[in-house]
Design a protein around this motif. Sequence first.
Motif, PDB file in Angstrom:
ATOM      1  N   LEU A  20      12.512  -3.956  13.433  1.00 44.04           N
ATOM      2  CA  LEU A  20      11.489  -3.610  12.448  1.00 44.04           C
ATOM      3  C   LEU A  20      12.000  -3.801  11.019  1.00 44.04           C
ATOM      4  O   LEU A  20      11.260  -4.284  10.147  1.00 44.04           O
ATOM      5  CB  LEU A  20      11.027  -2.165  12.670  1.00 44.04           C
ATOM      6  N   LEU A  21      13.245  -3.434  10.777  1.00 45.37           N
ATOM      7  CA  LEU A  21      13.852  -3.608   9.455  1.00 45.37           C
ATOM      8  C   LEU A  21      13.916  -5.086   9.085  1.00 45.37           C
ATOM      9  O   LEU A  21      13.564  -5.476   7.961  1.00 45.37           O
ATOM     10  CB  LEU A  21      15.249  -2.983   9.441  1.00 45.37           C
ATOM     11  N   GLU A  24      10.426  -6.412   8.238  1.00 47.87           N
ATOM     12  CA  GLU A  24       9.956  -5.959   6.929  1.00 47.87           C
ATOM     13  C   GLU A  24      10.732  -6.641   5.802  1.00 47.87           C
ATOM     14  O   GLU A  24      10.154  -7.025   4.781  1.00 47.87           O
ATOM     15  CB  GLU A  24      10.051  -4.434   6.817  1.00 47.87           C
ATOM     16  N   ARG A  27       9.274 -10.068   5.504  1.00 45.79           N
ATOM     17  CA  ARG A  27       7.964 -10.046   4.839  1.00 45.79           C
ATOM     18  C   ARG A  27       8.135  -9.882   3.328  1.00 45.79           C
ATOM     19  O   ARG A  27       7.526 -10.610   2.542  1.00 45.79           O
ATOM     20  CB  ARG A  27       7.108  -8.909   5.400  1.00 45.79           C
ATOM     21  N   ARG A  28       9.000  -8.972   2.940  1.00 44.27           N
ATOM     22  CA  ARG A  28       9.177  -8.705   1.509  1.00 44.27           C
ATOM     23  C   ARG A  28       9.844  -9.878   0.792  1.00 44.27           C
ATOM     24  O   ARG A  28       9.471 -10.182  -0.344  1.00 44.27           O
ATOM     25  CB  ARG A  28       9.976  -7.419   1.303  1.00 44.27           C
ATOM     26  N   LEU A 116      13.372  -1.349   0.035  1.00 45.30           N
ATOM     27  CA  LEU A 116      13.141  -1.203   1.470  1.00 45.30           C
ATOM     28  C   LEU A 116      13.915  -0.005   2.021  1.00 45.30           C
ATOM     29  O   LEU A 116      13.370   0.800   2.786  1.00 45.30           O
ATOM     30  CB  LEU A 116      13.538  -2.494   2.202  1.00 45.30           C
ATOM     31  N   ASP A 119      12.088   3.102   0.944  1.00 48.56           N
ATOM     32  CA  ASP A 119      10.836   3.285   1.684  1.00 48.56           C
ATOM     33  C   ASP A 119      11.086   3.712   3.125  1.00 48.56           C
ATOM     34  O   ASP A 119      10.393   4.581   3.648  1.00 48.56           O
ATOM     35  CB  ASP A 119       9.996   2.004   1.658  1.00 48.56           C
ATOM     36  N   MET A 120      12.070   3.113   3.772  1.00 43.69           N
ATOM     37  CA  MET A 120      12.292   3.423   5.189  1.00 43.69           C
ATOM     38  C   MET A 120      12.939   4.785   5.388  1.00 43.69           C
ATOM     39  O   MET A 120      12.845   5.358   6.465  1.00 43.69           O
ATOM     40  CB  MET A 120      13.100   2.333   5.885  1.00 43.69           C
TER      41      MET A 120
END
Length: 157
Positions: A20-21, A24, A27-28, A116, A119-120
């Motif tokens: 998942l990391l 993301e 994507r970023r 990130l 946020d996580m």
Amino acid sequence: MPRRIDPDTIGFLISDVARLLRAEFDRRTSDAGLGLSPGEARALSHVARAGSVRQSVLAERMGVEAMTLSTYVDKLEARGLVERTPDPSDRRAKLVGITDAAEPVLEDIIRISAALRSDMSGGLAPEKVDELREMLKQIRANLVEMKPECSRKSSAA
């Protein structure tokens, strides 16, 4: 009756979080307009982390095939962000290192990564995040020690 596998073992949790990391981060970095593919951004980050390193070592650390990494490095080299130099210990091998031109791109990647991480870890106390980091470092060290090419330290016990 089929066996029930616990989906929340530490191995599954680490794998899920890593997947998942990475998604993301990809994507970023794609959305940031860096002019790099997510794989190239990861490769550049790994080169910056490792310093001047052989491509084979870099591929292993990234968990990608050597040819995949070679494609990333070719593109990064064409943009002047990395350079290949002969390995003084083996003329057949090349070392990959970052160039000064990579610094502004790395600053963007560092900024994206910091956001990130923030946020996580939302909802977690900073000391808990630090504790988790230290525990993961110990797990990593334990796993590195298990690798066959690592010399086993003798126990004092």
